[in-house]
Enzyme design. Structure first.
Site, PDB file in Angstrom:
ATOM      1  N   THR A 179       6.180 -11.873   2.651  1.00 39.99           N
ATOM      2  CA  THR A 179       5.184 -12.060   3.720  1.00 39.99           C
ATOM      3  C   THR A 179       5.331 -13.400   4.480  1.00 39.99           C
ATOM      4  O   THR A 179       5.296 -14.371   3.860  1.00 39.99           O
ATOM      5  CB  THR A 179       3.700 -12.014   3.385  1.00 39.99           C
ATOM      6  OG1 THR A 179       3.094 -13.108   2.335  1.00 39.99           O
ATOM      7  CG2 THR A 179       3.271 -10.684   2.618  1.00 39.99           C
TER       8      THR A 179
ATOM      9  N   TRP B  59     -21.026 -13.731  14.418  1.00 39.39           N
ATOM     10  CA  TRP B  59     -19.357 -13.612  14.545  1.00 39.39           C
ATOM     11  C   TRP B  59     -18.827 -13.002  15.889  1.00 39.39           C
ATOM     12  O   TRP B  59     -19.772 -12.127  16.140  1.00 39.39           O
ATOM     13  CB  TRP B  59     -18.832 -12.734  13.353  1.00 39.39           C
ATOM     14  CG  TRP B  59     -18.629 -13.538  12.005  1.00 39.39           C
ATOM     15  CD1 TRP B  59     -19.173 -14.910  11.665  1.00 39.39           C
ATOM     16  CD2 TRP B  59     -18.249 -13.174  10.914  1.00 39.39           C
ATOM     17  NE1 TRP B  59     -18.955 -15.139  10.477  1.00 39.39           N
ATOM     18  CE2 TRP B  59     -18.219 -14.117   9.765  1.00 39.39           C
ATOM     19  CE3 TRP B  59     -17.259 -12.009  10.354  1.00 39.39           C
ATOM     20  CZ2 TRP B  59     -17.774 -14.107   8.578  1.00 39.39           C
ATOM     21  CZ3 TRP B  59     -16.899 -11.800   9.236  1.00 39.39           C
ATOM     22  CH2 TRP B  59     -17.264 -12.959   8.198  1.00 39.39           C
TER      23      TRP B  59
ATOM     24  N   GLU C 159       1.718  -6.148   1.827  1.00 40.31           N
ATOM     25  CA  GLU C 159       1.077  -5.884   0.453  1.00 40.31           C
ATOM     26  C   GLU C 159       0.790  -4.564   0.061  1.00 40.31           C
ATOM     27  O   GLU C 159       0.486  -4.033  -1.308  1.00 40.31           O
ATOM     28  CB  GLU C 159      -0.206  -6.890   0.122  1.00 40.31           C
ATOM     29  CG  GLU C 159       0.204  -8.190   0.014  1.00 40.31           C
ATOM     30  CD  GLU C 159       0.237  -8.895   1.290  1.00 40.31           C
ATOM     31  OE1 GLU C 159       0.511  -8.176   2.427  1.00 40.31           O
ATOM     32  OE2 GLU C 159       0.040 -10.242   1.505  1.00 40.31           O
TER      33      GLU C 159
ATOM     34  N   LYS D  48     -17.037 -18.258  14.767  1.00 46.82           N
ATOM     35  CA  LYS D  48     -18.306 -18.262  14.272  1.00 46.82           C
ATOM     36  C   LYS D  48     -19.180 -19.008  15.355  1.00 46.82           C
ATOM     37  O   LYS D  48     -19.232 -20.296  15.616  1.00 46.82           O
ATOM     38  CB  LYS D  48     -18.437 -18.930  13.136  1.00 46.82           C
ATOM     39  CG  LYS D  48     -17.852 -17.976  11.887  1.00 46.82           C
ATOM     40  CD  LYS D  48     -17.211 -19.009  10.638  1.00 46.82           C
ATOM     41  CE  LYS D  48     -16.328 -18.266   9.975  1.00 46.82           C
ATOM     42  NZ  LYS D  48     -14.972 -18.703  10.073  1.00 46.82           N
TER      43      LYS D  48
END
Ligand code: AMP
Length: 538
Positions: free
Chosen positions: A180, A441, A326, A436
Site C-alpha cells: 500500500t 464532522w 488490504e 472537524k
C-alpha cells in the site's frame, strides 16, 4: 472433495473452455498484439519452466514493474501458478519507496518493461538482493543497459517447453504481494494466498458485482500493478471474457476511446481520474461510447456528474465499487436492487453516488469511538470495519505491529461511512481527512462531489484547515475546466440548497493541478502542507 483452490486451476479451466478467446494488448513494442487464451497460458507454462530453471523455490518473490499487457498477464499465471509469489510494483512510487519495498519483499528477480529500466539502473546498487532482471520485450527491442544479468523475456521463454504440470500445493500458499502506498510511514505489504484470490475472483464474476461472462469484452484500465487490477486477471479468465489491455496508454482519453470502440469493449474497470480524460475526449470530439455497457469505477469517490454523464450521454451504467489493498480489494459494489428501477432519475443518482452494497464474502459494520455498533439508518457515521476470507489478517512481516485489527477480529479500514437500511454504504471520508468544525464532522468527499457538478470545475479537493473559532474549516481547491471561467463566489453560491449552510467552504483557491498519490488518489496530506500557512478571510 478437498481439491485446493489454486490460481493454476483457473488457467487450466480457461484454456480448456475458452482457448480460442482473445487477449488484445497495446505494448511498447507492438501497437496492437493479438493472441488467444490458449497461446497465453501455454506461454505462462513456458515462463514457469524458465523460473524453475533460475532456481527459484516455493514462496520466493518475483517482482513485476509493468503496464497492463499480455506479458504481464502471463507473469501473473506463470509466477503464482508455479508456487512463487508475484510481487507487483507500482512504477509511480518514489525511488526511495521502490528501494524499500524491493528490499523488504526480498525480490529475487524483477520483470520490467523497457521504459522502467532507467529507473532500475538508477537504483541498482541499492537493491543488492535482486539476482537478475527479465526485460518484457523481444531481442529486437532489447536496449543497451548497465543492469547486471538482464535477460530478454522472449528469449528466456522461447527455449522452454509448454509441457508443464502445474504443481499442486496447499491453497493457503502465498500467491501475490502488493504494497500500500500509504501517505505516511513506510509502505506496508499485503500478501494474498491462492485461496483468498480464488474466492475473491469468484465473487467478482457475479451479476451484482462485475457481472462477467464469455460474451463480455473487458478493458481493465486499473493497473495490474495495483491490487491485482482488482483481481480481474482471475475473474475474466474464470468467465472466459475477451481481454483488452491498454499498455502504457492508460491515461490518454483518445487512445482509450479508440481501443474501447474498435475492440467492442462491453465493460471497463478504473479509477475516476481515468474516466475524466475519456469523457473529456468524448465531449470535445462529439464521440459516443456506443458499445460499452458498464464501467466499474472505484478507488476513490465517483463524482455524481460523472455517473450522470456516462448514463445520460453514453447510456453506460456506472457501478461504483469500494475496497482497498488490504481487501484484495473488493468490499462493496453499487448496483440497483430489484424494484429500484422505479426510482426517478435523480433518486437513482442519489443511490449511485454511494460506495455500494457489501458483497457476499465481505461483512461490514460501522462503529463509534467506543467501538459500539452504529445503526444502518443512512445517517449515523462511524469507523468502517470489515471481515472475510479475502481481508488481510496482518501485514507482510509486521507481526501485528500495525494494530489494524480490533480485539474481536475485524479489520479497521480507516474509512468513515454511513450504511442505509437497504445496506448501501457511503464513504464520508478517510478518518484522517474528516473536517472537524465546531465539534461536528463535515464530509470532504461530499463537498468535492458537489463542486465537481459545476461545469467549470475539472477537479476539486476539500481540506480542513485550522480555524481560530471552529477548530477546522473547509477550503475548496479547484482546477478549472480548460477554457472555462468561474469566480470563488459563484462556486460557493453553487452549494446553496445542496449541503447544510455550515458545511459550505470558507474560501476557494484555484490551482493548475492537484497532487495525486501513485494510485491516482488526491494527496490531501500534501495539500494540507501546501496550505499550512493559509489564512481564511476574516
Ligand atoms: P487503496 O488501498 O490504495 O486501493 O485505497 C483504498 C482506499 O481508497 C479506501 O480505504 C478508501 O478510502 C478509498 N476508496 C476506494 N473506493 C472508494 C469509493 N468508492 N469511494 C470513496 N473512497 C474510496
Amino acid at each position: 472433495m478437498d481439491t485446493p483452490l489454486l490460481i493454476s486451476s483457473i488457467a487450466t479451466h480457461a484454456e480448456k473452455f475458452h482457448g480460442g478467446q482473445e487477449i488484445v494488448s497495446v505494448t511498447a513494442d507492438n501497437p496492437l498484439h493479438r493472441y488467444t487464451y490458449k497461446k497465453s497460458f501455454g506461454r505462462a507454462r513456458q515462463l514457469a519452466n524458465a523460473l524453475e530453471r533460475l532456481g527459484l523455490g516455493r514462496g520466493d518473490r518475483v517482482a513485476t514493474l509493468c503496464w497492463n499487457d499480455y506479458r504481464h498477464f502471463e507473469a501473473y499465471y506463470g509466477i503464482s501458478g508455479a508456487g512463487f509469489v508475484c510481487h507487483t510494483i507500482n512504477p509511480r512510487l518514489f525511488p526511495e519507496q521502490l528501494v524499500f519495498i524491493i528490499n523488504h519483499a526480498e525480490d529475487r528477480w524483477i520483470m520490467t518493461d523497457v521504459m522502467f529500466m532507467p529507473l532500475l539502473e538508477a537504483l541498482a546498487d541499492k537493491i543488492p538482493g535482486v539476482e537478475g532482471i527479465i526485460v518484457m520485450t523481444d531481442e529486437a527491442h532489447m536496449p543497451e543497459t548497465t543492469l547486471q544479468n538482464a535477460v530478454c523475456y522472449e528469449t528466456l521463454i522461447a527455449g522452454e517447453s509448454r509441457d508443464y504440470a502445474w504443481p499442486q500445493f496447499d491453497e493457503r500458499t502465498a500467491a501475490a504481494l502488493c504494497y500500500t502506498s500509504g501517505t505516511t510511514g513506510d509502505p506496508k505489504g499485503v500478501l494474498y494466498d491462492h485461496r483468498s484470490t480464488l474466492l475473491h475472483a469468484y465473487a467478482a464474476v457475479a451479476p451484482d458485482v462485475m457481472s462477467l461472462s464469455s460474451r463480455d469484452c473487458v478493458l481493465p484500465v486499473v493497473p495490474l500493478f495495483h491490487v491485482s487490477s482488482w483481481g480481474s486477471p482471475y475473474s475474466m479468465a474464470i468467465a472466459g471474457s475477451k481481454i483488452v489491455y491498454p499498455g502504457p496508454k492508460m491515461a490518454d482519453g483518445e487512445a482509450l476511446y479508440n481501443l474501447l470502440d474498435s475492440e467492442g469493449a462491453t465493460a471497463t474497470l478504473g479509477v475516476p481520474t481515468i474516466w475524466m480524460a475519456l469523457l473529456q475526449y468524448c465531449r470535445q470530439s462529439g464521440k459516443r461510447l456506443d458499445k460499452l455497457q458498464r464501467t466499474i469505477i472505484g478507488g476513490a469517490a465517483v463524482p455524481r456528474s460523472m455517473i450522470q454523464e456516462f448514463r445520460d450521454v453514453h447510456d453506460v451504467e456506472v457501478r461504483q465499487g469500494w475496497g482497498m489493498t488490504e481487501m484484495s480489494p473488493l468490499g462493496a459494489v453499487n448496483t440497483r436492487k430489484g424494484g429500484m428501477a422505479r426510482l426517478s432519475g435523480e433518486e437513482q443518482l442519489d443511490l449511485a453516488v454511494k460506495a455500494g452494497r457489501g458483497i457476499f464474502g465481505c461483512e461490514m459494520r460501522i462503529v463509534d469511538e467506543a467501538g459500539n455498533e452504529l445503526p444502518w439508518d443512512g445517517i449515523a457515521y462511524g469507523a468502517l470495519q470489515v471481515r472475510g476470507p479475502w481481508v488481510c489478517s496482518d501485514y507482510f512481516k509486521l507481526d501485528g505491529s500495525a494494530n489494524a485489527h480490533t480485539g474481536d477480529g475485524w479489520f479497521d479500514t480507516g474509512d468513515v461511512a454511513t450504511i442505509d437500511p437497504e445496506g448501501y454504504m457511503a464513504i464520508t471520508d478517510r478518518t484522517k481527512d474528516v473536517i472537524k468544525s465546531g465539534g461536528e464532522w463535515i464530509s470532504s468527499i461530499e463537498l468535492e462531489n458537489t463542486a465537481m457538478g459545476h461545469p467549470a470545475v475539472a477537479e476539486a479537493a476539500v481540506v480542513g484547515l485550522a480555524h481560530p473559532k471552529w477548530t477546522e474549516r473547509p477550503l475548496l481547491v479547484v482546477v478549472k475546466e480548460a477554457g472555462q471561467e468561474v469566480t470563488a463566489q459563484e462556486l460557493l453560491s453553487f452549494y446553496a440548497g445542496k449541503v447544510a449552510d455550515w458545511w459550505v467552504p470558507d474560501d476557494v483557491v484555484f490551482v493548475d493541478e492537484l497532487p495525486h498519490t501513485a494510485t491516482g488518489k488526491l494527496k490531501k496530506t500534501e495539500l494540507r502542507k501546501q496550505f499550512a500557512d493559509y489564512q481564511f478571510p476574516a
